[in-house]
Design an enzyme around this catalytic site. Structure first.
Site, PDB file in Angstrom:
ATOM      1  N   ASP A   1      -2.933  -4.231   0.521  1.00  6.79           N
ATOM      2  CA  ASP A   1      -1.633  -3.631   0.833  1.00  6.79           C
ATOM      3  C   ASP A   1      -1.747  -2.364   1.683  1.00  6.79           C
ATOM      4  O   ASP A   1      -1.612  -1.242   1.192  1.00  6.79           O
ATOM      5  CB  ASP A   1      -0.852  -3.324  -0.451  1.00  6.79           C
TER       6      ASP A   1
ATOM      7  N   ASP B   1      -1.597   4.633   0.743  1.00  7.07           N
ATOM      8  CA  ASP B   1      -1.042   4.425  -0.593  1.00  7.07           C
ATOM      9  C   ASP B   1      -2.157   3.951  -1.513  1.00  7.07           C
ATOM     10  O   ASP B   1      -2.053   2.940  -2.198  1.00  7.07           O
ATOM     11  CB  ASP B   1       0.088   3.398  -0.529  1.00  7.07           C
TER      12      ASP B   1
ATOM     13  N   ASN C   1      -3.520  -0.828  -5.836  1.00  6.43           N
ATOM     14  CA  ASN C   1      -3.833  -1.423  -4.537  1.00  6.43           C
ATOM     15  C   ASN C   1      -5.332  -1.625  -4.340  1.00  6.43           C
ATOM     16  O   ASN C   1      -5.812  -1.752  -3.213  1.00  6.43           O
ATOM     17  CB  ASN C   1      -3.273  -0.552  -3.407  1.00  6.43           C
TER      18      ASN C   1
END
Length: 327
Positions: free
Chosen positions: A218, A201, A206
């Site tokens: 994350d 992701d 992030n």
């Protein structure tokens, strides 16, 4: 685990503090909720002026083996001096449990969301992702999921088909484009490409920036898939701009890791995967009050009208030639 506690209703302030106290960590400041919706994440300070972040995993989302693989992966990266935030090992463990909730503790790392506004920054980011991938390729996941059509598209379409959030006036137009797009994505040749461990992701939210340091955070969605998955979300704007951005990313990336240029044909299919999965994710979690507060527009007619247009644009993008590197 509390399989049905999707709203974290049992995770009040007293429970949070008692959980931390089992680790002999004693907050002296209020628990500041951070922007995390899938899990519950809080920042706090202790009496000795140490700053921490505690993360409580959404019950039933990942198995304990999958969570521990996430922790192991981030620790491998940290051991190789890749700038990541890895969970702290306390009493010999990184994953802890209290009253059915599993949680971990991180050091609090200051910084702001990375906002690349020039090609030099994108090249620097490409180098960081290349370093991350060089380490990622040295091992494999055994429990974490793999990017696949069934989960990202089929299961997401099924969720949307039973969702009560799509306005009746828009349903016909919505599914008239969603279902053909999903069928088109079925032919995405994911199995034709090498796969590796990924952040999964990797978008600008992030990546934290502090001075010249870029730190990945994350890893909750870390999984196995093609390398391009950790690169394409950095591309935005018209096609010409994306080409220039891609050149900068890959130029930095290849200083540390080779890149299979044939993976460029996966960019638009993977974008399609994400668009569909994101809508289904919000629908599935809608009963969680945190989602209703954070995404109030999801239940509005205008959102779904715009999604019909976005799906049409994505379908058209699949007919365009893949992006090509300019060097």
């Amino acid at each position: 685990m509390l399989q049905n506690d999707f709203a974290f209703q049992g995770l009040g302030p007293d429970t949070l503090i008692r959980a931390l106290e089992t680790l002999e960590v004693y907050p002296s400041s209020g628990l500041l909720a951070l922007n995390s919706y899938e899990n519950r994440v809080y920042q706090f300070s202790t009496d000795n002026h140490q700053r921490y972040v505690v993360k409580f995993y959404r019950p039933g989302r990942w198995s304990l083996e999958q969570v521990l693989e996430e922790h192991q992966f981030t620790q491998e990266l940290a051991d190789e001096e890749i700038p990541v935030v890895a969970p702290l090992r306390i009493h010999g463990k990184t994953l802890h449990e209290y009253e059915g909730y599993h949680f971990c503790l991180f050091p609090s790392i200051g910084g702001r969301a990375f906002e690349p506004d020039n090609l030099d920054q994108l090249e620097r980011l490409g180098r960081q992702i290349g370093r991350l991938h060089a380490v990622a390729r040295a091992g494999t996941f055994h429990s974490r999921e793999t990017i696949n059509y069934q989960q990202f598209v089929c299961e997401s379409v099924a969720e949307l088909q039973q969702s009560e959030l799509i306005p009746d006036s828009i349903k016909t137009a919505f599914f008239a484009i969603l279902e053909p797009l999903a069928k088109r994505l079925e032919s995405t040749p994911l199995n034709d490409f090498s796969t590796q461990r990924l952040h999964g992701d990797c978008h600008i939210g992030n990546i934290l920036q502090r001075d010249d340091q870029l730190t990945f955070v994350d890893f909750d969605d870390c999984r196995t898939g093609p390398a391009i998955q950790d690169l394409w979300m950095m591309l935005n704007g018209p096609r010409e701009e994306q080409t220039v951005q891609l050149d900068a990313l890959i130029e930095g990336y290849e200083e540390f890791c080779s890149f299979d240029k044939s993976e460029l044909l996966l960019i638009e299919p993977l974008r399609g995967f994400r668009i569909i999965q994101y809508m289904a994710w919000l629908s599935k979690r809608w009963q969680d009050s945190a989602f209703q507060r954070a995404f109030p527009w999801f239940a509005e007619d205008r959102y779904w009208e715009n999604q019909v247009l976005a799906l049409k644009e994505q379908f058209a993008a699949l007919d365009e030639a893949p992006l090509r590197l300019g060097f």
